[in-house]
Motif scaffolding. Structure first.
Motif, short mmCIF file in Angstrom:
data_model
loop_
_atom_site.label_atom_id
_atom_site.label_comp_id
_atom_site.label_asym_id
_atom_site.label_seq_id
_atom_site.Cartn_x
_atom_site.Cartn_y
_atom_site.Cartn_z
N LYS A 237 -22.67 -12.94 -5.98
CA LYS A 237 -23.85 -13.79 -5.80
C LYS A 237 -23.53 -15.22 -6.24
O LYS A 237 -22.53 -15.48 -6.91
CB LYS A 237 -25.02 -13.23 -6.62
N PRO A 238 -24.39 -16.18 -5.89
CA PRO A 238 -24.14 -17.58 -6.28
C PRO A 238 -23.99 -17.74 -7.80
O PRO A 238 -24.72 -17.13 -8.57
CB PRO A 238 -25.39 -18.31 -5.76
N ASN A 239 -23.01 -18.53 -8.19
CA ASN A 239 -22.80 -18.93 -9.59
C ASN A 239 -22.42 -17.77 -10.50
O ASN A 239 -22.61 -17.86 -11.72
CB ASN A 239 -24.04 -19.63 -10.15
N GLN A 240 -21.87 -16.71 -9.97
CA GLN A 240 -21.46 -15.59 -10.80
C GLN A 240 -19.99 -15.71 -11.19
O GLN A 240 -19.15 -16.16 -10.41
CB GLN A 240 -21.67 -14.26 -10.08
N ASN A 241 -19.68 -15.25 -12.42
CA ASN A 241 -18.30 -15.08 -12.82
C ASN A 241 -18.05 -13.59 -13.06
O ASN A 241 -18.94 -12.76 -12.89
CB ASN A 241 -17.95 -15.94 -14.05
N LEU A 242 -16.85 -13.24 -13.47
CA LEU A 242 -16.48 -11.83 -13.61
C LEU A 242 -17.36 -11.11 -14.62
O LEU A 242 -17.72 -9.95 -14.44
CB LEU A 242 -15.01 -11.72 -14.03
N PHE A 243 -17.73 -11.80 -15.68
CA PHE A 243 -18.53 -11.17 -16.72
C PHE A 243 -19.94 -10.87 -16.22
O PHE A 243 -20.55 -9.86 -16.57
CB PHE A 243 -18.56 -12.05 -17.98
N ASP A 244 -20.48 -11.78 -15.41
CA ASP A 244 -21.79 -11.55 -14.80
C ASP A 244 -21.77 -10.28 -13.94
O ASP A 244 -22.66 -9.44 -14.01
CB ASP A 244 -22.21 -12.74 -13.92
N VAL A 245 -20.72 -10.17 -13.10
CA VAL A 245 -20.62 -9.02 -12.20
C VAL A 245 -20.48 -7.73 -13.00
O VAL A 245 -21.12 -6.71 -12.68
CB VAL A 245 -19.43 -9.19 -11.23
N ALA A 246 -19.66 -7.76 -14.06
CA ALA A 246 -19.49 -6.57 -14.89
C ALA A 246 -20.81 -6.13 -15.51
O ALA A 246 -21.16 -4.94 -15.52
CB ALA A 246 -18.45 -6.84 -15.98
N LEU A 247 -21.57 -7.09 -16.01
CA LEU A 247 -22.86 -6.77 -16.62
C LEU A 247 -23.83 -6.21 -15.59
O LEU A 247 -24.57 -5.26 -15.84
CB LEU A 247 -23.44 -8.02 -17.28
N HIS A 248 -23.80 -6.78 -14.39
CA HIS A 248 -24.70 -6.37 -13.32
C HIS A 248 -24.39 -4.96 -12.84
O HIS A 248 -25.30 -4.14 -12.61
CB HIS A 248 -24.60 -7.35 -12.16
N LEU A 249 -23.12 -4.63 -12.69
CA LEU A 249 -22.71 -3.35 -12.13
C LEU A 249 -22.70 -2.21 -13.15
O LEU A 249 -23.08 -1.09 -12.86
CB LEU A 249 -21.31 -3.46 -11.52
N TYR A 250 -22.22 -2.53 -14.36
CA TYR A 250 -21.96 -1.48 -15.34
C TYR A 250 -22.93 -1.49 -16.53
O TYR A 250 -22.93 -0.56 -17.33
CB TYR A 250 -20.54 -1.61 -15.88
N GLY A 251 -23.72 -2.55 -16.66
CA GLY A 251 -24.63 -2.64 -17.80
C GLY A 251 -23.94 -3.09 -19.06
O GLY A 251 -24.54 -3.11 -20.14
N SER A 252 -22.67 -3.47 -18.99
CA SER A 252 -21.90 -3.92 -20.14
C SER A 252 -20.72 -4.74 -19.65
O SER A 252 -20.12 -4.43 -18.61
CB SER A 252 -21.38 -2.73 -20.96
N ILE A 253 -20.37 -5.78 -20.40
CA ILE A 253 -19.24 -6.61 -19.98
C ILE A 253 -17.92 -5.86 -20.12
O ILE A 253 -16.89 -6.30 -19.60
CB ILE A 253 -19.18 -7.93 -20.77
N GLU A 254 -17.93 -4.71 -20.79
CA GLU A 254 -16.72 -3.90 -20.89
C GLU A 254 -16.33 -3.34 -19.52
O GLU A 254 -15.19 -2.90 -19.31
CB GLU A 254 -16.92 -2.77 -21.89
N GLY A 255 -17.27 -3.36 -18.58
CA GLY A 255 -16.96 -2.94 -17.22
C GLY A 255 -15.96 -3.88 -16.54
O GLY A 255 -15.43 -3.57 -15.47
N LEU A 256 -15.70 -5.02 -17.17
CA LEU A 256 -14.72 -5.97 -16.64
C LEU A 256 -13.38 -5.29 -16.37
O LEU A 256 -12.69 -5.59 -15.40
CB LEU A 256 -14.54 -7.13 -17.63
N PHE A 257 -13.00 -4.35 -17.22
CA PHE A 257 -11.70 -3.71 -17.07
C PHE A 257 -11.62 -2.88 -15.79
O PHE A 257 -10.57 -2.82 -15.15
CB PHE A 257 -11.41 -2.84 -18.30
N ASP A 258 -12.72 -2.27 -15.39
CA ASP A 258 -12.73 -1.54 -14.12
C ASP A 258 -12.59 -2.51 -12.96
O ASP A 258 -11.91 -2.22 -11.97
CB ASP A 258 -14.01 -0.72 -13.97
#
Length: 300
Positions: A7-28
């Protein structure tokens, strides 16, 4: 595998939080998209592969959907500014607000991203309650306030988010002794990860369900003048207490909404179970009428 469109203005951490509910999802995300690394910039419309069954916090993901919130930090890359602190909770506030505030007391340091162009604000919590105030320096279509801190050291003895006037979404468990949010329409889903909470004040709010706080071992719960969106909300909560009492503390509950017959039946069980009323006793103030064990008051 699923495909996520950035989505507009998203970074990797935003996407991780959106998809997984936690920024730890970044690793996936990094594993599923080998071309990415921790400093990769994302582009609007870019497609990312992710594991759909790798949700780390379902309640956070569900609340994003319910509140129609899309995390987006923009080019500021606010997450990279934090030196190792955890994202604890975020609040979606009205983008038209020029000023906001909340009250807090406790231990440790919290870091606030106000969702505008100001620098991250570091606040040392103290025993005395502080009123944290902020004037927004920009205009935006949507605004998210993010709170960071070391969850091993940060403890809120008092937290009052009334002034934020937005839905609170917890991203990590955090200790909150006393919590208040009043005079707003409010979802309690964000409170499900509070730890050690013994007092909650929700008077004059509008609530759809009390079950998100059903497992809390509270000592005080103020539901005075609360507008419940469903007729069975209070009854469901009282029956949940009966079914999942375990070793919770006796609680004093204030209500101005009359339970139904099954709600009063649950109260009757709570007040007449000796093991649930040993060190202290349950008390229900319903429209200024006190119900407690052995006080001679008939339960309806």
């Amino acid at each position: 595998m699923g495909v996520y469109t950035v989505k507009p203005n998203q970074n990797l951490f935003d996407v991780a939080l959106h998809l997984y509910g936690s920024i730890e999802g970044l690793f996936d995300l990094l594993i599923s998209n080998p071309e990415l690394n921790m400093t990769s910039d994302l582009v609007y419309g870019q497609e990312l592969i992710y594991h759909e069954d790798f949700v780390l916090n379902e309640s956070v993901v569900s609340e994003f959907k319910k509140q129609n919130i899309t995390p987006s930090s923009g080019a500021r890359k606010v997450y990279f500014k934090r030196p190792g602190e955890d994202l604890i909770f975020l609040v979606g506030v009205n983008a038209d607000m020029a000023f906001t505030s909340f009250k807090v007391a406790g231990e440790g340091i919290m870091i606030i991203d106000w969702g505008d162009n100001t620098e991250l604000e570091r606040v040392q919590l103290t025993v005395a309650v502080q009123s944290i105030e902020h004037y927004f320096d920009n205009e935006t279509e949507k605004r998210r306030i993010r709170i960071y801190g070391d969850t091993q050291a940060l403890k809120f003895t008092q937290l009052d988010t009334t002034g934020l006037a937005g839905a609170l979404i917890l991203c990590r468990p955090v200790v909150v002794d006393e919590y208040a949010c009043t005079n707003h329409g409010y979802s309690l889903v964000g409170l499900s990860m509070f730890e050690g909470t013994y007092k909650i004040d929700l008077h004059s709010t509008t609530i759809d369900s009390l079950l998100p706080i059903g497992d809390m071992s509270l000592q005080e719960l103020d539901l005075t003048d609360v507008r419940f969106l469903h007729d069975n909300t209070v009854d469901d909560y009282l029956e949940y207490i009966v079914a999942h009492h375990a070793d919770r503390r006796p609680c004093t509950i204030w209500l101005t909404t009359e339970p139904s017959e099954r709600g009063y039946a649950a109260i009757n069980i709570i007040l007449n179970e000796p093991e649930w009323n040993i060190s202290d006793t349950w008390k229900f103030y319903i429209n200024h009428q006190l119900y407690q064990p052995d006080n001679g008051t008939n339960i309806k």
